[in-house]
Write a protein that holds these residues in place. Structure first.
Motif, PDB file in Angstrom:
ATOM      1  N   VAL A 183       0.842  -1.189   0.000  1.00  0.00           N
ATOM      2  CA  VAL A 183       0.000   0.000   0.000  1.00  0.00           C
ATOM      3  C   VAL A 183       0.880   1.243   0.000  1.00  0.00           C
ATOM      4  O   VAL A 183       1.714   1.429   0.902  1.00  0.00           O
ATOM      5  N   PHE A 184       0.684   2.086  -1.013  1.00  0.00           N
ATOM      6  CA  PHE A 184       1.425   3.339  -1.126  1.00  0.00           C
ATOM      7  C   PHE A 184       0.427   4.498  -1.077  1.00  0.00           C
ATOM      8  O   PHE A 184      -0.304   4.732  -2.031  1.00  0.00           O
ATOM      9  N   PRO A 185       0.381   5.230   0.050  1.00  0.00           N
ATOM     10  CA  PRO A 185      -0.654   6.253   0.254  1.00  0.00           C
ATOM     11  C   PRO A 185      -0.329   7.588  -0.415  1.00  0.00           C
ATOM     12  O   PRO A 185       0.761   7.801  -0.946  1.00  0.00           O
ATOM     13  N   GLY A 186      -1.308   8.506  -0.333  1.00  0.00           N
ATOM     14  CA  GLY A 186      -1.162   9.812  -0.957  1.00  0.00           C
ATOM     15  C   GLY A 186      -0.456  10.851  -0.118  1.00  0.00           C
ATOM     16  O   GLY A 186      -0.120  11.935  -0.621  1.00  0.00           O
ATOM     17  N   HIS A 187      -0.222  10.554   1.158  1.00  0.00           N
ATOM     18  CA  HIS A 187       0.481  11.488   2.054  1.00  0.00           C
ATOM     19  C   HIS A 187       1.381  10.710   3.001  1.00  0.00           C
ATOM     20  O   HIS A 187       1.103   9.551   3.338  1.00  0.00           O
ATOM     21  N   ASN A 188       2.407  11.384   3.465  1.00  0.00           N
ATOM     22  CA  ASN A 188       3.336  10.800   4.429  1.00  0.00           C
ATOM     23  C   ASN A 188       2.864  11.123   5.850  1.00  0.00           C
ATOM     24  O   ASN A 188       3.598  11.693   6.649  1.00  0.00           O
ATOM     25  N   TYR A 189       1.651  10.753   6.176  1.00  0.00           N
ATOM     26  CA  TYR A 189       1.102  11.053   7.494  1.00  0.00           C
ATOM     27  C   TYR A 189       1.652  10.130   8.576  1.00  0.00           C
ATOM     28  O   TYR A 189       1.740  10.509   9.736  1.00  0.00           O
ATOM     29  N   ALA A 190       2.003   8.919   8.211  1.00  0.00           N
ATOM     30  CA  ALA A 190       2.505   7.975   9.210  1.00  0.00           C
ATOM     31  C   ALA A 190       3.902   8.344   9.682  1.00  0.00           C
ATOM     32  O   ALA A 190       4.263   8.127  10.835  1.00  0.00           O
ATOM     33  N   GLN A 191       4.731   8.897   8.788  1.00  0.00           N
ATOM     34  CA  GLN A 191       6.093   9.340   9.057  1.00  0.00           C
ATOM     35  C   GLN A 191       7.047   8.194   9.394  1.00  0.00           C
ATOM     36  O   GLN A 191       8.198   8.203   8.966  1.00  0.00           O
ATOM     37  N   HIS A 192       6.586   7.207  10.142  1.00  0.00           N
ATOM     38  CA  HIS A 192       7.478   6.105  10.505  1.00  0.00           C
ATOM     39  C   HIS A 192       7.621   5.103   9.366  1.00  0.00           C
ATOM     40  O   HIS A 192       8.502   4.234   9.420  1.00  0.00           O
ATOM     41  N   ALA A 193       6.756   5.203   8.345  1.00  0.00           N
ATOM     42  CA  ALA A 193       6.807   4.253   7.237  1.00  0.00           C
ATOM     43  C   ALA A 193       6.271   4.920   5.981  1.00  0.00           C
ATOM     44  O   ALA A 193       5.332   5.721   6.047  1.00  0.00           O
ATOM     45  N   THR A 194       6.836   4.600   4.837  1.00  0.00           N
ATOM     46  CA  THR A 194       6.395   5.183   3.574  1.00  0.00           C
ATOM     47  C   THR A 194       5.409   4.288   2.838  1.00  0.00           C
ATOM     48  O   THR A 194       4.773   4.731   1.887  1.00  0.00           O
TER      49      THR A 194
END
Length: 225
Positions: A183-194
């Protein structure tokens, strides 16, 4: 060498992820949600020996396609057309919401597919965040836009959002993919994982763990259907 060309780029002040997807054989690529640093995105592809031939739109919010926002111009699809002159692929429900003329776009639906060289991209209509939100499945991965984030999901309190549709998109479409799908999301909201995987999100993401649609809606602050 793997024929699939796939790059994740972090751009802009809203921690957007932009993706380059294409074929290492034909040296063609498309870009997902070109916004903010459009020239840099095109340059990155060129440095990799790739020619950008189109743009895929997960949804038409300004931070993903550019345009006017609070008196400011955000670079996006208009600049993409100047630099790459490729077609824009947007779900038909949001064709009229583009910041560029609809004539520049190819309207898509739930059955749409696109071949970039030998690489097949499948379009998955995932309404909820917006009416025309769509994700892109390519081989063992899915670009999930603002539908599915790592540990959360997209907002459903914006104009055009539909929390019931979001539940269906999450549970009946994305969660049905093979659990090994990345899963590759639209934002780097997790920060700990891309990136993550469908299996990990089903195990850890609270938005995918509600026992029913009613429970999901209640937790999101909406009346149960």
């Amino acid at each position: 060498m793997d024929d699939l060309y796939f790059r994740q780029l972090l751009v802009g002040p809203m921690a957007n992820f932009v993706y380059l997807i294409g074929s290492n054989t034909t040296k063609e690529a498309v870009v997902v949600d070109p916004a903010w640093g459009v020239q840099e995105i095109i340059d990155t592809a060129a440095e990799d020996g790739m020619r950008v031939t189109g743009a895929l739109v997960t949804h038409t919010h300004f931070d993903h396609v550019g345009g006017k926002f609070q008196g400011h111009h955000i670079p996006g699809l208009a600049e993409f057309l100047e630099l790459a002159k490729g077609k824009i692929y947007v779900h038909k429900a949001e064709l009229e919401r583009l910041p560029v003329p609809p004539s520049e776009a190819v309207p898509t639906d739930a059955q749409f597919t696109l071949e970039v060289g030998d690489v097949l991209i499948e379009f998955i209509h995932t309404p909820g965040h917006t009416p025309g939100s769509q994700c892109f499945r390519v081989r063992d991965r899915v670009v999930s836009g603002d539908t599915l984030f790592i540990g959360s999901c997209g907002r459903t309190d914006l104009p055009g959002s539909d929390p019931g549709a979001m539940y269906e998109s999450l549970t009946q479409k994305l969660a049905k993919l093979d659990e090994a799908t990345l899963v590759f999301p639209g934002h780097n909201y997790a920060q700990h994982a891309t990136h993550s995987s469908i299996g990990l999100e089903k195990a850890r993401n609270p938005m995918l763990r509600f026992p029913s649609k009613s429970a999901f809606l209640s937790a999101m602050g909406y009346p149960a259907e």
